[in-house]
Motif scaffolding. Structure first.
Motif, PDB file in Angstrom:
ATOM      1  N   TRP A   1      34.638  49.955  44.178  1.00 15.93           N
ATOM      2  CA  TRP A   1      35.736  48.999  44.376  1.00 15.93           C
ATOM      3  C   TRP A   1      36.084  48.418  43.004  1.00 15.93           C
ATOM      4  CZ3 TRP A   1      37.860  49.146  49.065  1.00 15.93           C
ATOM      5  CH2 TRP A   1      37.076  49.607  50.128  1.00 15.93           C
ATOM      6  N   ILE A   2      37.281  48.736  42.542  1.00 17.02           N
ATOM      7  CA  ILE A   2      37.668  48.429  41.169  1.00 17.02           C
ATOM      8  C   ILE A   2      38.840  47.461  41.170  1.00 17.02           C
ATOM      9  CG2 ILE A   2      38.537  49.406  39.006  1.00 17.02           C
ATOM     10  CD1 ILE A   2      37.212  52.055  39.861  1.00 17.02           C
ATOM     11  N   ALA A   3      38.746  46.439  40.327  1.00 19.79           N
ATOM     12  CA  ALA A   3      39.836  45.483  40.160  1.00 19.79           C
ATOM     13  C   ALA A   3      39.853  45.016  38.715  1.00 19.79           C
ATOM     14  CB  ALA A   3      39.676  44.291  41.104  1.00 19.79           C
ATOM     15  N   GLY A   4      41.019  44.608  38.253  1.00 20.79           N
ATOM     16  CA  GLY A   4      41.093  44.147  36.878  1.00 20.79           C
ATOM     17  C   GLY A   4      42.463  43.620  36.532  1.00 20.79           C
ATOM     18  N   ALA A   5      42.586  43.130  35.302  1.00 19.24           N
ATOM     19  CA  ALA A   5      43.852  42.599  34.807  1.00 19.24           C
ATOM     20  C   ALA A   5      43.900  42.765  33.299  1.00 19.24           C
ATOM     21  CB  ALA A   5      44.006  41.129  35.184  1.00 19.24           C
ATOM     22  N   GLU A   6      45.102  43.010  32.792  1.00 15.80           N
ATOM     23  CA  GLU A   6      45.348  43.092  31.357  1.00 15.80           C
ATOM     24  C   GLU A   6      46.529  42.168  31.050  1.00 15.80           C
ATOM     25  OE1 GLU A   6      46.043  47.163  30.483  1.00 15.80           O
ATOM     26  OE2 GLU A   6      44.023  47.812  31.052  1.00 15.80           O
ATOM     27  N   TYR A   7      46.331  41.273  30.091  1.00 17.80           N
ATOM     28  CA  TYR A   7      47.333  40.244  29.836  1.00 17.80           C
ATOM     29  C   TYR A   7      47.639  40.171  28.344  1.00 17.80           C
ATOM     30  CZ  TYR A   7      49.676  35.678  30.082  1.00 17.80           C
ATOM     31  OH  TYR A   7      50.590  34.660  30.005  1.00 17.80           O
ATOM     32  N   LYS A   8      48.918  40.319  28.037  1.00 21.69           N
ATOM     33  CA  LYS A   8      49.390  40.117  26.675  1.00 21.69           C
ATOM     34  C   LYS A   8      49.733  38.642  26.522  1.00 21.69           C
ATOM     35  CE  LYS A   8      52.931  41.696  23.416  1.00 21.69           C
ATOM     36  NZ  LYS A   8      54.136  42.571  23.243  1.00 21.69           N
ATOM     37  N   VAL A   9      48.781  37.876  25.988  1.00 21.81           N
ATOM     38  CA  VAL A   9      48.923  36.427  25.938  1.00 21.81           C
ATOM     39  C   VAL A   9      50.059  36.034  25.006  1.00 21.81           C
ATOM     40  CG1 VAL A   9      47.738  34.259  25.480  1.00 21.81           C
ATOM     41  CG2 VAL A   9      46.463  36.209  26.382  1.00 21.81           C
ATOM     42  N   LYS A  10      50.031  36.569  23.787  1.00 24.09           N
ATOM     43  CA  LYS A  10      51.094  36.346  22.820  1.00 24.09           C
ATOM     44  C   LYS A  10      51.457  37.697  22.219  1.00 24.09           C
ATOM     45  CE  LYS A  10      49.946  31.554  21.628  1.00 24.09           C
ATOM     46  NZ  LYS A  10      49.614  30.617  20.531  1.00 24.09           N
ATOM     47  N   ALA A  11      52.235  37.670  21.168  1.00 25.73           N
ATOM     48  CA  ALA A  11      52.716  38.923  20.600  1.00 25.73           C
ATOM     49  C   ALA A  11      51.575  39.850  20.209  1.00 25.73           C
ATOM     50  CB  ALA A  11      53.599  38.633  19.388  1.00 25.73           C
ATOM     51  N   ASN A  12      50.476  39.291  19.691  1.00 26.64           N
ATOM     52  CA  ASN A  12      49.403  40.133  19.166  1.00 26.64           C
ATOM     53  C   ASN A  12      48.062  39.892  19.839  1.00 26.64           C
ATOM     54  OD1 ASN A  12      51.227  41.166  17.276  1.00 26.64           O
ATOM     55  ND2 ASN A  12      50.765  39.542  15.810  1.00 26.64           N
ATOM     56  N   HIS A  13      48.013  39.117  20.888  1.00 25.89           N
ATOM     57  CA  HIS A  13      46.752  38.780  21.531  1.00 25.89           C
ATOM     58  C   HIS A  13      46.690  39.394  22.928  1.00 25.89           C
ATOM     59  CE1 HIS A  13      45.681  35.681  18.482  1.00 25.89           C
ATOM     60  NE2 HIS A  13      46.999  35.569  18.394  1.00 25.89           N
ATOM     61  N   TYR A  14      45.572  40.037  23.221  1.00 28.19           N
ATOM     62  CA  TYR A  14      45.408  40.719  24.504  1.00 28.19           C
ATOM     63  C   TYR A  14      44.039  40.383  25.084  1.00 28.19           C
ATOM     64  CZ  TYR A  14      49.145  43.585  22.484  1.00 28.19           C
ATOM     65  OH  TYR A  14      50.309  44.008  21.894  1.00 28.19           O
ATOM     66  N   VAL A  15      44.006  40.159  26.375  1.00 27.78           N
ATOM     67  CA  VAL A  15      42.737  39.969  27.068  1.00 27.78           C
ATOM     68  C   VAL A  15      42.741  40.876  28.298  1.00 27.78           C
ATOM     69  CG1 VAL A  15      42.360  37.602  26.287  1.00 27.78           C
ATOM     70  CG2 VAL A  15      43.640  38.017  28.399  1.00 27.78           C
ATOM     71  N   SER A  16      41.575  41.314  28.690  1.00 30.63           N
ATOM     72  CA  SER A  16      41.461  42.142  29.887  1.00 30.63           C
ATOM     73  C   SER A  16      40.140  41.845  30.569  1.00 30.63           C
ATOM     74  CB  SER A  16      41.553  43.630  29.542  1.00 30.63           C
ATOM     75  OG  SER A  16      40.458  44.030  28.749  1.00 30.63           O
ATOM     76  N   ALA A  17      40.147  42.010  31.861  1.00 20.80           N
ATOM     77  CA  ALA A  17      38.943  41.824  32.667  1.00 20.80           C
ATOM     78  C   ALA A  17      38.841  42.992  33.641  1.00 20.80           C
ATOM     79  CB  ALA A  17      38.988  40.502  33.424  1.00 20.80           C
ATOM     80  N   TYR A  18      37.606  43.398  33.918  1.00 22.29           N
ATOM     81  CA  TYR A  18      37.377  44.562  34.774  1.00 22.29           C
ATOM     82  C   TYR A  18      36.130  44.306  35.602  1.00 22.29           C
ATOM     83  CZ  TYR A  18      36.053  49.418  35.946  1.00 22.29           C
ATOM     84  OH  TYR A  18      35.692  50.570  36.597  1.00 22.29           O
ATOM     85  N   VAL A  19      36.220  44.596  36.895  1.00 22.90           N
ATOM     86  CA  VAL A  19      35.086  44.436  37.793  1.00 22.90           C
ATOM     87  C   VAL A  19      34.989  45.682  38.655  1.00 22.90           C
ATOM     88  CG1 VAL A  19      34.060  43.108  39.664  1.00 22.90           C
ATOM     89  CG2 VAL A  19      35.317  41.929  37.861  1.00 22.90           C
ATOM     90  N   SER A  20      33.786  46.197  38.777  1.00 24.03           N
ATOM     91  CA  SER A  20      33.550  47.365  39.630  1.00 24.03           C
ATOM     92  C   SER A  20      32.286  47.111  40.440  1.00 24.03           C
ATOM     93  CB  SER A  20      33.401  48.633  38.788  1.00 24.03           C
ATOM     94  OG  SER A  20      32.994  49.719  39.594  1.00 24.03           O
ATOM     95  N   MET A  21      32.393  47.248  41.742  1.00 26.71           N
ATOM     96  CA  MET A  21      31.238  47.119  42.626  1.00 26.71           C
ATOM     97  C   MET A  21      31.068  48.451  43.355  1.00 26.71           C
ATOM     98  SD  MET A  21      30.424  44.353  45.647  1.00 26.71           S
ATOM     99  CE  MET A  21      31.727  44.994  46.706  1.00 26.71           C
ATOM    100  N   THR A  22      29.870  48.992  43.296  1.00 25.55           N
ATOM    101  CA  THR A  22      29.602  50.311  43.863  1.00 25.55           C
ATOM    102  C   THR A  22      28.602  50.198  44.998  1.00 25.55           C
ATOM    103  OG1 THR A  22      29.982  51.324  41.705  1.00 25.55           O
ATOM    104  CG2 THR A  22      28.841  52.651  43.344  1.00 25.55           C
ATOM    105  N   THR A  23      28.940  50.833  46.089  1.00 29.68           N
ATOM    106  CA  THR A  23      28.025  50.886  47.233  1.00 29.68           C
ATOM    107  C   THR A  23      27.737  52.339  47.574  1.00 29.68           C
ATOM    108  OG1 THR A  23      29.856  50.832  48.812  1.00 29.68           O
ATOM    109  CG2 THR A  23      28.905  48.721  48.161  1.00 29.68           C
ATOM    110  N   TYR A  24      26.506  52.573  48.039  1.00 28.42           N
ATOM    111  CA  TYR A  24      26.069  53.919  48.415  1.00 28.42           C
ATOM    112  C   TYR A  24      25.670  53.940  49.888  1.00 28.42           C
ATOM    113  CZ  TYR A  24      25.587  55.238  43.461  1.00 28.42           C
ATOM    114  OH  TYR A  24      25.830  55.512  42.139  1.00 28.42           O
ATOM    115  N   SER A  25      25.976  55.050  50.513  1.00 26.55           N
ATOM    116  CA  SER A  25      25.456  55.328  51.844  1.00 26.55           C
ATOM    117  C   SER A  25      24.835  56.719  51.777  1.00 26.55           C
ATOM    118  CB  SER A  25      26.582  55.287  52.888  1.00 26.55           C
ATOM    119  OG  SER A  25      26.087  55.684  54.155  1.00 26.55           O
TER     120      SER A  25
END
Length: 858
Positions: free
Chosen positions: A780-804
C-alpha cells in the motif's frame, strides 16, 4: 549392510539443498525493460524474493554493454525498502542497442542473477529507438543547449539527425551561425554534425539548420545562445553555477529488522571564465568498515587543455583490461583543446582493506577467516590523432594487492597490462575501423618467493610458480618465460563498420588468450577466439529497421586441452516506428548453441563403474516483442492522453546431456499511463513471469498488478498519489528428484535392507520433498511531492506491506505442513513421532517504509 561413503555424500548434499530450498530459493524478480529511446536514461528496478535476509546482500549491480562490446560496465543498485534501483546513463544509450543483466552477491552463498541462467551470455536485449518520436524536430540539439550562456573562448556546435521524424539526406544539410555558413568548418556525417567555433563576440547568437532541398531550402531547426567576455563573467557566475542538494531519511521495518537510514547527496556544475568545474557527493549511514565503500564522491575541475578528477572514477581506457570498474583516486588529463593529443594519468585503489581474523583454541590457530587486501591501481594513457580522422591510444596499467594492509589474508595478486587501441574514420565516418591489442602479466599469489633470475623484475611483476602463464619448466630462462607470455597472453580484437545504402554493416574478430587476465576487468571472457558479422538495414524513410547478427567463438585457443567448446549464436529482429496514433513495434529473436567435441568417458572406482559424460550440447532461445503507442481518447466528454507499453519475453535453455540444466522463462508485461483534461493521471501496470529451472524441479510464477493515481494541486506544484501493488506467487520448489530409497540405489546399496530402514524412515519424515509456494503480497503506497518555492522541493513516501502465505512443505511420506511453522511433528503409520525444525520459518514478513526528502536546486 554398511552405508557407503557415496550414499552419505549424496545424502548430505540433498539435505543441504533442502535446507536452502525449503526457505524458498533466492530469486531476482525483475520486469525486463525491452525498449528505450536514445538520449534518455534507462531506469531499472529489481527485488529479491524468497525468505532471505536482505541485509546479507553484499552488493547489487546491473552490468550492461553494447552488443559489439566484449566487456560489461556496471552501475550499482541502491536499496529502498525491498526494491533495488539503478539508472543507466543516457550517454550509454546508443542506436547500437544495449544488453544487461542484474547480479546479487551475498555473504555466504552463490550469487543470483536475472536472467537466472547464464546471465552474462544470455542477457536481456534492449531495443533502442533512434531520436525523438515521429512528428518532432528532425534535429536533436546537443550543444550548446538553447538559451544558455557560453564562454567566448570557444563554442562547440553539435547536433544529431532524427530521420525517423523526416526523411532527408544529411549531406545536404547546411549549418549557419549568425547567417554565415560554417558547414565546411565542421565534421558532417550521416548521424551528427560537430564544429568548434573560436572567438565569438559577446552577445546573442543564432544557429540555423537548413536542408538544401531541390524544391527550395527548408529550415529544419533554429535556436539561440549567448556568450560573454571575461569582463562580465562574474556577473553571470551565478547563472553558470547549477546544482542540487538533497537530504533524505527513511525508517523501515523489513523481515523483522528495523533500520534507520540517512542519505545526503549534492551535485554541482558550473564555469568561471575558461574553467569548468563539477562535483558530486553521496553520503549514507549505510557505510560500514566491513563492506566496500558506500559513500561516493567526485570533484572535477578543468579547462580545454587540463582536467583533474578526484574521487570515485570509472575509467574507460582500453576495453581489454581497464573499462568501467570503479577506482577511488585521482585522474589528471593534459591535452590540446581539439583533443588531437592528450596524456592521462590515474592512481587510486579499487578495493579497500578488510581485516580477516584468526580463531584460536588453547593458543593454537584452528581456523582463519581471510580478509581483503587493499588493491592499488595505477594507469597512464597517451592518445594522439585528429578526432575527425583517426585516434591512436596507448595504455599501461599496474594493479597490486598491498600485502601490508591486513594481517590475515591469502593469495595477494599482481597484474600488469599494456596495450594500444586505434580508431580510424573515412568518407565522413561512413567507414570506421577499430582495433585493440593488449598483453597482460598476472600472478595469483605473491606470498611465494620469486623464481631464480627474476629478482630484477619483481617491481614490475612477481614471477613465481603462480605466475600466469608460466612454462612447464620453471627453471627455464627469463626469455622463455616471456615467450610463453606472448604465446598464451597476447590478446587482440578488431572490427570494421560500413554505413552505406541504408545499411550498417559490422564485422569483427577477437582472440582472448587463455593466459590473459586483468584484475580490473573480471567480466572479460578468456580463452576465446572467433568472429561476428551484423547488419542493420534502414527502410521506408527510417520507419522500419531489420537487424541481423551471427557470431561464433571457440575456446582451447592454445590447444593445451583435448576438448574444444564452440559457442555460436544468431540474432535477428525488426523495429517499426509508425506515425502518430499507431504503435511502434519491435521483435527480437536470438538462438545460442554451446557444444564441445568430447566423448563419454568411463571411470572405474573399485567395484563400482561410473559413467561421466564430458560431452556437452545445449542451446537457448530468447525472443522479445514489445510495442509502444501514444494516442488521445475521448469518452463521455472526458479526454485522455494515453501511453500504452507492452512486452513479451520468451527464453529457454536446453541441455541434452544433463536434464537438470534446462531452464525456461516466459514474461508478459504491459502498462497504460493516462493523463486527463483535469489535473489527474493514472498508471496501470501488469506483469506475469513464469520461471522454470532444474528440468522443472523449480517452477515459479509471479504476477504483479500495480495501480497509481496522481492528483495535482496549486497549478501542478503539489502531486499527491496513492495506489496498491499486488504480487501473487505460486508454484513448486522440488528439493530433489531422488527419494531416500533411490539415493541408496544410486550408491549401490539395497534399500530393502532391514538395517537401513530406520535411517530411511528418518529421512522420509524429516526431509521435504518439495515446497508448494502460494503467497500474496500487497504494498500500500502513498506519497506527495511539493514544489514549495521555485527551487525548493519536499517529498514524502509511505509503503506498508502485508503478506498472506499459504505455502506448504511436502515431505517424502506425503505429510504437509505450513512453511511458516517452525517446529513440526511428523507421525509415521506406526505412531513414531519425528520432530524437526523447518528452515526459513518464523520470519516476520509484514514491512513498513517511511521516507522524507528535501531538495534544493540552484
Amino acid at each position: 549392510m554398511r552405508i557407503t561413503a557415496r550414499y552419505l555424500s549424496l545424502l548430505v548434499f540433498f539435505m543441504f539443498v533442502q535446507a536452502v530450498v525449503a526457505q524458498g530459493p533466492a530469486r531476482v524478480y525483475h520486469d525486463p525493460v525491452t525498449q528505450v529511446r536514445i538520449g534518455r536514461p534507462l531506469i531499472l528496478e529489481a527485488r529479491l524474493e524468497g525468505n532471505l535476509d536482505q541485509y546479507r546482500v553484499l552488493e547489487v549491480r546491473v552490468y550492461y554493454r553494447t552488443p559489439q562490446n566484449e566487456s560489461y560496465v556496471y552501475e550499482e543498485m541502491l536499496l529502498t525498502g525491498d526494491r533495488w534501483t539503478a539508472e543507466i546513463p543516457a550517454a550509454d544509450i546508443t542506436t547500437d542497442g544495449l544488453e544487461y543483466y542484474i547480479e546479487y552477491t551475498f555473504e555466504s552463498q552463490p550469487a543470483v542473477t536475472s536472467p537466472p541462467q547464464s546471465a552474462d551470455t544470455n542477457p536481456y536485449i534492449v531495443n533502442v529507438a533512434g531520436g525523438q518520436t515521429v512528428g518532432e524536430s528532425p534535429v536533436i540539439i546537443l550543444s550548446p543547449e538553447p538559451n544558455t550562456i557560453q564562454r567566448s573562448s570557444e563554442v562547440l556546435i553539435a547536433m544529431s539527425f532524427n530521420r525517423s521524424a523526416m526523411k532527408f539526406d544529411p549531406t545536404k544539410v547546411i549549418v549557419r551561425l549568425d547567417g554565415k555558413n560554417i558547414t565546411s568548418k565542421g565534421n558532417l556525417s550521416a548521424e551528427v554534425f560537430t564544429a568548434v567555433v573560436d572567438n565569438l563576440e559577446q552577445g546573442r547568437h543564432r544557429v540555423d539548420v537548413v536542408l538544401n532541398d531541390p524544391k527550395g531550402p527548408k529550415l529544419l531547426d533554429t535556436w539561440f545562445f549567448t556568450v560573454y567576455s571575461k569582463a562580465v563573467e562574474q556577473k553571470y557566475l551565478d547563472k553558470n553555477l547549477h546544482g542540487q542538494v538533497s537530504v533524505s531519511g527513511r525508517t523501515q521495518h523489513y523481515s523483522g529488522v528495523e533500520q534507520n537510514i540517512m542519505r545526503e547527496t549534492a551535485t554541482m556544475r558550473g564555469n568561471l571564465g575558461n574553467v569548468d568545474f563539477s562535483g558530486y557527493v553521496r553520503l549514507t549511514s549505510e557505510e560500514q568498515s566491513t563492506l566496500q565503500p558506500q559513500h561516493r564522491f567526485q570533484a572535477q575541475v578543468g579547462t580545454s587543455w587540463l582536467n583533474l578528477r578526484v574521487g570515485d572514477i570509472n575509467p574507460r581506457y582500453n576495453p581489454l583490461f581497464l573499462w568501467g570498474r570503479r577506482v577511488r583516486g585521482t585522474e589528471i588529463r593534459v591535452g590540446t583543446p581539439s583533443k588531437s593529443f592528450s596524456v592521462i594519468g590515474l592512481y587510486g585503489r579499487t578495493v579497500r582493506p578488510q581485516e580477516g581474523r584468526e580463531i584460536l583454541s588453547g593458543g593454537t590457530p584452528v581456523d582463519t577467516t581471510f580478509g581483503k587486501y587493499r588493491r592499488m591501481v595505477g594507469a597512464a594513457r597517451f592518445v594522439f590523432g585528429p578526432p575527425a580522422s583517426y585516434q591512436i591510444g596507448f595504455t599501461a596499467m599496474k594493479v597490486v594487492d598491498d600485502k601490508t594492509s591486513i594481517d590475515y589474508g591469502e593469495n595477494p595478486k599482481d597484474n600488469v597490462a599494456t596495450g594500444f587501441d586505434i580508431e580510424v574514420f573515412a568518407d565522413r565516418r561512413r567507414i570506421t575501423l577499430t582495433g585493440e591489442a593488449a598483453l597482460s602479466l598476472y600472478n595469483r599469489n605473491t606470498n611465494v618467493d620469486v623464481l631464480d633470475d627474476t629478482e630484477d623484475f619483481k617491481d614490475i611483476i612477481w614471477i613465481n610458480p603462480h605466475f600466469v602463464p608460466l612454462p612447464g619448466d620453471t627453471s627455464t630462462a627469463i626469455t622463455d618465460i616471456l615467450g610463453s607470455v606472448i604465446d598464451k597472453a597476447l590478446t587482440y580484437k578488431g572490427a570494421l563498420r560500413l554505413r552505406y545504402f541504408a545499411n550498417d554493416i559490422q564485422v569483427g574478430y577477437k582472440l582472448i588468450n587463455s593466459g590473459y587476465n586483468s584484475l580490473m576487468l573480471p567480466t572479460l571472457k578468456r580463452d576465446q577466439k572467433g568472429y561476428f558479422v551484423s547488419d542493420r538495414i534502414r527502410l521506408f524513410r527510417s520507419r522500419f529497421y531489420l537487424n541481423g547478427k551471427y557470431e561464433t567463438y571457440e575456446d582451447n585457443v592454445n590447444g593445451i586441452g583435448d576438448i574444444t567448446t564452440t559457442n555460436s549464436s544468431y540474432q535477428g529482429g525488426l523495429s517499426m516506428y509508425t506515425r502518430p496514433g499507431l504503435p511502434d513495434l519491435s521483435l527480437t529473436y536470438r538462438h545460442h548453441e554451446h557444444s564441445n567435441d568430447a566423448s563419454d568417458t568411463t571411470y572405474i572406482f573399485g567395484a563400482d563403474t561410473t559413467f561421466i559424460q564430458r560431452s556437452q550440447d545445449d542451446a537457448s532461445n530468447y525472443i522479445t516483442f514489445n510495442f509502444f503507442q501514444t494516442m488521445p481518447i475521448e469518452v463521455m466528454d472526458f479526454a485522455t492522453f494515453n501511453e500504452f507499453n507492452g512486452s513479451v519475453i520468451v527464453s529457454d535453455l536446453t541441455n541434452e546431456v544433463d536434464t537438470l540444466g534446462t531452464a525456461d522463462q516466459l514474461t508478459f508485461s504491459g502498462s497504460l499511463k493516462s493523463r486527463y483534461d483535469y489535473p489527474f493521471e493514472t498508471l496501470l501496470r501488469f506483469s506475469n513471469s513464469n520461471q522454470t529451472a532444474l528440468n522443472s524441479m523449480t517452477d515459479l510464477t509471479y504476477t504483479t498488478f500495480t495501480f497509481r493515481g496522481d492528483y495535482f494541486f496549486f497549478n501542478r506544484d503539489l502531486d499527491v498519489y496513492f495506489g496498491p501493488r499486488f504480487t501473487f506467487g505460486s508454484g513448486v520448489n522440488r528439493i530433489s528428484p531422488y527419494s531416500p530409497e533411490q539415493l541408496l540405489s544410486l550408491a549401490g546399496a539395497d534399500p530393502t535392507d532391514p538395517a537401513l530402514q530406520p535411517d530411511i524412515q528418518l529421512q522420509r519424515h524429516t526431509t521435504p520433498k518439495e515446497q508448494a509456494v502460494d503467497f500474496t503480497k500487497v504494498d500500500w503506497i502513498a506519497g506527495a511531492e511539493y514544489k514549495v518555492k521555485a527551487n525548493h522541493y519536499v517529498s514524502a513516501y509511505v509503503s506498508m506491506t502485508t503478506y498472506s502465505d499459504k505455502s506448504k512443505n511436502v515431505y517424502w511420506n506425503g505429510a504437509e505442513f505450513p512453511s511458516d511453522q517452525e517446529e513440526i511433528e511428523n507421525i509415521s503409520d506406526d505412531g513414531t513421532v519425528y520432530s524437526t525444525t523447518q528452515a526459513g520459518a518464523g520470519i516476520e514478513r509484514n514491512d513498513l517504509l517511511a521516507m522524507f526528502t528535501y531538495s534544493y536546486k540552484f
